[in-house]
Design a protein around this motif. Structure first.
Motif, short mmCIF file in Angstrom:
data_model
loop_
_atom_site.label_atom_id
_atom_site.label_comp_id
_atom_site.label_asym_id
_atom_site.label_seq_id
_atom_site.Cartn_x
_atom_site.Cartn_y
_atom_site.Cartn_z
N UNK A 71 3.17 10.83 5.47
CA UNK A 71 3.20 10.09 6.00
C UNK A 71 2.91 10.14 7.06
N UNK A 72 2.44 9.01 7.94
CA UNK A 72 2.10 9.50 9.19
C UNK A 72 2.71 8.12 10.05
N UNK A 73 3.18 8.44 11.92
CA UNK A 73 4.01 6.92 12.26
C UNK A 73 5.65 6.82 12.33
N UNK A 74 5.95 7.57 11.10
CA UNK A 74 7.97 7.05 11.11
C UNK A 74 8.08 6.27 10.41
N UNK A 75 9.20 6.48 9.54
CA UNK A 75 9.77 5.73 8.86
C UNK A 75 10.18 4.19 8.56
N UNK A 76 9.84 3.47 9.52
CA UNK A 76 9.93 1.90 9.59
C UNK A 76 8.47 1.35 10.18
N UNK A 127 5.32 3.21 9.44
CA UNK A 127 3.97 4.40 9.17
C UNK A 127 3.08 3.86 8.25
N UNK A 128 2.60 5.15 8.24
CA UNK A 128 1.14 4.09 7.20
C UNK A 128 1.26 5.36 5.92
N UNK A 129 0.28 5.65 4.95
CA UNK A 129 -0.12 6.63 4.64
C UNK A 129 -1.34 7.54 5.13
N UNK A 133 -8.49 10.04 6.33
CA UNK A 133 -7.87 8.46 6.21
C UNK A 133 -7.23 7.91 5.86
N UNK A 134 -6.61 7.30 6.56
CA UNK A 134 -5.57 6.04 6.34
C UNK A 134 -5.76 5.76 5.10
N UNK A 135 -4.75 5.47 3.94
CA UNK A 135 -4.98 5.00 2.70
C UNK A 135 -4.38 3.61 2.32
N UNK A 136 -3.29 3.39 3.16
CA UNK A 136 -2.56 2.61 2.89
C UNK A 136 -1.75 2.06 4.54
N UNK A 137 -1.43 1.12 4.41
CA UNK A 137 -0.49 0.66 5.64
C UNK A 137 -0.09 -1.09 5.81
N UNK A 138 0.40 -1.01 6.70
CA UNK A 138 1.93 -2.74 6.08
C UNK A 138 0.32 -3.85 6.10
N UNK A 180 -2.79 0.44 -3.07
CA UNK A 180 -2.14 -1.19 -2.99
C UNK A 180 -4.25 -1.72 -3.35
N UNK A 181 -3.69 -3.14 -2.74
CA UNK A 181 -4.96 -3.66 -2.17
C UNK A 181 -5.78 -3.08 -1.24
N UNK A 182 -6.82 -2.37 -1.51
CA UNK A 182 -7.69 -2.18 -0.02
C UNK A 182 -7.36 -2.15 1.09
N UNK A 183 -5.81 -1.05 0.43
CA UNK A 183 -4.76 -0.65 1.97
C UNK A 183 -3.86 -1.34 2.03
N UNK A 184 -3.60 -2.34 1.70
CA UNK A 184 -2.29 -2.71 1.82
C UNK A 184 -1.14 -3.32 0.48
N UNK A 185 -0.19 -3.03 0.49
CA UNK A 185 0.81 -2.97 -0.55
C UNK A 185 0.76 -4.41 -1.24
N UNK A 186 0.87 -3.97 -2.40
CA UNK A 186 1.24 -5.37 -3.23
C UNK A 186 2.36 -5.87 -3.74
N UNK A 187 3.04 -6.59 -4.13
CA UNK A 187 4.08 -6.57 -4.64
C UNK A 187 3.92 -6.89 -6.55
#
Length: 547
Positions: free
Chosen positions: A237-242, A244-246, A261-266, A317-324
């Protein structure tokens, strides 16, 4: 493959003892019973989770910091339903540091690996170095920790045994990647790699910086090391806990240079800062990622994401965004719904695996009894409960739950007290405290305990003793009580009962607050100050945690 099958046959009987039976799911159930799951798969503070795969079994560990036993070991057959099967660390050294609460110190960001028919866990103690334990049975006893690399500032280590293209695990080389704690080293956001001895017990090369997050990927930390299709992969991860991104990065050499490459973010989701975790390649040729998400007072809970490698990068996730909600991972055998242990009848002379002390255990803190209770002796406390090593606590496992305990408190002198607590940087406890020949039912609350603030006490009721000793020397008086804490979205309401049926409110609501790098925890307390007589004790008959 033959080694893996042999290992599985050895563990089949052992794990049948630990897997929860059908219907034994907890207050949080991620399994939707229709082939799908809903995140988080663990609504509990298993921060910095890592997972290793052995055949069709998954083993998870997580940061435990100052809490003992440490390095919890969880097991699953489907990555969704998990139970605790043991702990890898029974005591932390140096004892003069960890025999008292060392909030936020100790076990940081472990990695768990299976190599050469043994399980290994590496972790960084930011004050003492890179540590390692190993075993052949993850539910059994682990060997005493080894300091692989002594020194300050090293955190988040992960080994990689590089066997090339062969299957002989007795050959090859071992590398270790780690991050750095700015609070100790004076720098962070960089990852370093060095070579270890083949047995993974010592460094045999100097470290090299293989990645510097700089400003674009500040707070790069928590790396995990893998190899796939001729590439060395670091996921972190990078960007910090609150917020950040993968990241995923790859190189043809373990020492880089790495492209990233960034592979997951909010993204458009409400899952902020999807943080460090574990890439899992299953026996069914599927790829998944377990990571944590910060939930404030509840700590860092665990999410499961699918991975898509079609682009050559592990998009999560789905195209880099986490799934629920998503389909469950493939599995040959059906695992009943299960969850980390919560309720405890305490009938077999042992505590449940969910319990941890706030420091190294000492037998003066308490012991199970032959009568099916857990006895906690009052501890000579100086200061507030922030300073108490003998707190017996467990993690909340859902945003809403009710915990009810049946207890008997025995007091030998005025001021001895025991009861139920929700502990964190701020805390509140519902306790029984002796005063003369009666008991005061009190709320002990401290807002800002980590900052040295004073504790306040509110008397709810004065209660008669249930029983009195007839012996002349230090006679105790006793009281039987049911204590309850009801939690809803971070707000705690306490109540009590004399018969277990009619409960009365006990004081104002209390807002939970996290501890130092851990979530708030609830459990039992037994304390006294300036003791002159023998210790009193709290006998816990049972605790039941329900929705």
């Amino acid at each position: 493959m033959r080694k893996i099958l042999l290992c599985l046959s050895l563990f089949t009987i052992h794990f049948s003892l630990f897997t929860s039976p059908a219907g034994a799911q907890g207050v949080w159930c991620p399994d939707n019973s229709d082939g799908t799951y809903t995140n988080p798969v663990l609504f509990a503070d298993y921060s910095d989770p890592d997972v290793c795969v052995v055949g069709e079994d998954y083993y998870l560990t997580a940061s435990s910091f100052n809490c003992i036993p440490g390095l919890p070991i969880l097991h699953s057959k489907d990555l969704v339903n998990w139970t605790i099967i043991g702990h890898a660390l029974q005591e932390q050294e140096p004892k003069e540091v960890f025999d008292k609460p060392a909030h936020g110190k100790g076990v940081w960001a472990p990695s768990i690996r299976y190599h050469n028919e043994e399980f290994y866990i590496y972790w960084g103690d930011p004050d003492y170095g890179i540590m390692m334990v190993k075993t052949k049975d993850p539910a059994g006893e682990w060997e005493k920790p080894v300091c692989v690399i002594p020194g300050k500032g090293m955190i988040d280590p992960c080994p990689l045994w590089d066997e090339g293209d062969g299957e002989d695990q007795s050959t090859g080389r071992c590398y270790l990647v780690n991050g750095w704690a700015g609070s100790r080293a004076g720098f962070n956001s960089v990852l370093t790699v060095r070579e270890l001895s083949k047995d993974g017990t010592k460094a045999i090369s100097k470290p090299r910086i293989v990645f510097d997050g700089g400003q674009e990927n500040h707070t790069t930390e928590g790396p995990k090391f893998y190899k796939r299709d001729g590439y060395y992969w670091i996921m972190c991860p990078a960007g910090g806990v609150a917020m950040g991104w993968q990241l995923a990065m790859r190189s043809k050499s373990p020492y880089g240079p790495y492209e990233w490459k960034r592979v997951m973010w909010q993204g458009r989701t409400d899952i902020n800062g999807p943080h460090q975790g574990a890439w899992i390649h299953t026996a069914f040729d599927e790829d998944w990622f377990l990571h944590f998400n910060d939930k404030g007072a509840y700590g860092r809970v665990v999410y499961l994401q699918p991975i898509d490698w079609s682009s050559g990068w592990p998009m999560m996730g789905k195209n880099g965004e986490p799934v629920t909600t998503y389909r469950k991972p493939k599995a040959n055998s059906h695992q009943p719904k299960a969850a980390p242990q919560e309720s405890d009848e305490l009938n077999n002379g042992q505590m449940g695996l969910q319990w941890q002390w706030h420091a190294n255990y000492h037998q003066f803190y308490g012991m199970p009894t032959a009568d099916g209770t857990m006895r906690l002796y009052t501890y000579d406390l100086e200061g507030t409960l922030w300073d108490a090593p003998n707190l017996l606590l467990q993690k909340p496992t859902a945003p809403r739950f009710t915990a009810t305990a049946k207890v008997r408190f025995a007091a030998k002198e005025d001021g001895q007290y025991g009861g139920l607590v929700m502990m964190g940087r701020s805390y509140s406890a519902l306790v029984l405290q002796r005063q003369g020949d009666s008991f005061l039912l009190q709320r002990h609350t401290c807002i800002g305990a980590d900052e040295g603030q004073a504790e306040t006490q509110q008397t709810i009721a004065t209660l008669k003793a249930t029983e009195r000793d007839t012996i002349p020397y230090s006679p105790a008086i006793y009281i039987d009580m049911y204590l309850r804490i009801k939690v809803k979205d971070g707000i705690c309401n306490y109540s009590y009962s004399l018969d277990g049926k009619r409960f009365k409110d006990a004081g104002d609501p209390f807002t939970m607050r996290e501890g130092k790098w851990i979530g708030a925890k609830f459990g039992f307390v037994a304390e006294c100050k300036k003791r002159k007589e023998p210790r009193g004790w709290l006998d816990v008959d049972w605790i039941k945690v329900n929705k």
